[in-house]
Design a protein around this motif. Structure first.
Motif, PDB file in Angstrom:
ATOM      1  N   VAL A 173       0.644  -1.044   0.425  1.00  0.00           N
ATOM      2  CA  VAL A 173      -0.125   0.054  -0.198  1.00  0.00           C
ATOM      3  C   VAL A 173       0.771   1.620  -0.314  1.00  0.00           C
ATOM      4  N   ASP A 174       2.245   1.208   0.932  1.00  0.00           N
ATOM      5  CA  ASP A 174       2.850   2.336   0.353  1.00  0.00           C
ATOM      6  C   ASP A 174       3.190   2.549  -0.702  1.00  0.00           C
ATOM      7  N   ASP A 181       3.061   5.797  -3.223  1.00  0.00           N
ATOM      8  CA  ASP A 181       4.242   6.595  -3.669  1.00  0.00           C
ATOM      9  C   ASP A 181       4.033   6.916  -4.978  1.00  0.00           C
ATOM     10  N   ALA A 182       3.178   6.032  -5.809  1.00  0.00           N
ATOM     11  CA  ALA A 182       3.541   5.503  -6.879  1.00  0.00           C
ATOM     12  C   ALA A 182       2.527   6.729  -7.746  1.00  0.00           C
ATOM     13  N   LEU A 183       1.223   6.836  -6.316  1.00  0.00           N
ATOM     14  CA  LEU A 183       0.035   7.604  -7.236  1.00  0.00           C
ATOM     15  C   LEU A 183       0.487   9.214  -6.668  1.00  0.00           C
ATOM     16  N   GLU A 184       1.998   9.554  -6.144  1.00  0.00           N
ATOM     17  CA  GLU A 184       1.577  11.118  -5.773  1.00  0.00           C
ATOM     18  C   GLU A 184       2.366  11.349  -6.478  1.00  0.00           C
ATOM     19  N   GLN A 185       2.731  10.912  -6.992  1.00  0.00           N
ATOM     20  CA  GLN A 185       3.747  11.477  -9.353  1.00  0.00           C
ATOM     21  C   GLN A 185       2.865  11.431  -9.857  1.00  0.00           C
ATOM     22  N   VAL A 186       1.583  11.370  -9.720  1.00  0.00           N
ATOM     23  CA  VAL A 186       0.929  11.617 -11.146  1.00  0.00           C
ATOM     24  C   VAL A 186      -0.812  11.711 -10.075  1.00  0.00           C
ATOM     25  N   PRO A 187      -0.876  12.956 -10.296  1.00  0.00           N
ATOM     26  CA  PRO A 187      -1.735  14.247  -9.631  1.00  0.00           C
ATOM     27  C   PRO A 187      -3.108  13.404  -9.976  1.00  0.00           C
ATOM     28  N   GLU A 188      -2.954  13.605 -11.461  1.00  0.00           N
ATOM     29  CA  GLU A 188      -3.981  13.562 -12.075  1.00  0.00           C
ATOM     30  C   GLU A 188      -5.411  12.604 -11.938  1.00  0.00           C
ATOM     31  N   VAL A 189      -3.552  11.158 -12.149  1.00  0.00           N
ATOM     32  CA  VAL A 189      -4.975   9.811 -11.634  1.00  0.00           C
ATOM     33  C   VAL A 189      -5.152   9.894 -10.453  1.00  0.00           C
ATOM     34  N   LYS A 190      -4.388  10.350 -10.117  1.00  0.00           N
ATOM     35  CA  LYS A 190      -5.084  10.701  -8.086  1.00  0.00           C
ATOM     36  C   LYS A 190      -6.367  11.038  -8.085  1.00  0.00           C
TER      37      LYS A 190
END
Length: 96
Positions: A70-71, A75-84
């Protein structure tokens, strides 16, 4: 980018898969769940998108996170704000 349903590739009994499923459930993310042990087609798709056979693997359009905790996913999600944003996570999401 067109919105698609996020997909998670899992193996039954995988503790990281259970943690990931719990995380997505807690955050209200609706997923298509694909068991790679039950379908050679699911395993082939996971191999095609990620180049590996470990689970969990998450796919949402071009955003793919393979063999993650999950961590690591956060971390990966934080790199792509549009996907987040498309997945419904807020800018200041409380990840706990």
């Amino acid at each position: 980018m067109s919105i698609t349903t996020p997909t998670i590739y899992i193996k039954p009994g995988c503790p990281w898969c259970r943690q990931a499923m719990s995380f997505f459930s807690q955050h209200g993310v609706q997923l298509e769940v694909r068991d790679v042990t039950a379908s050679t087609q699911n395993m082939k798709r996971m191999l095609d998108i990620s180049g590996q056979s470990l689970t969990p693997t998450f796919e949402f359009g071009e955003f793919v996170v393979a063999d993650f905790s999950v961590d690591e996913f956060i971390d990966a999600l934080e790199q792509v704000p549009e996907v987040k944003q498309q997945l419904g996570f807020g800018d200041e999401e409380d990840w706990n």
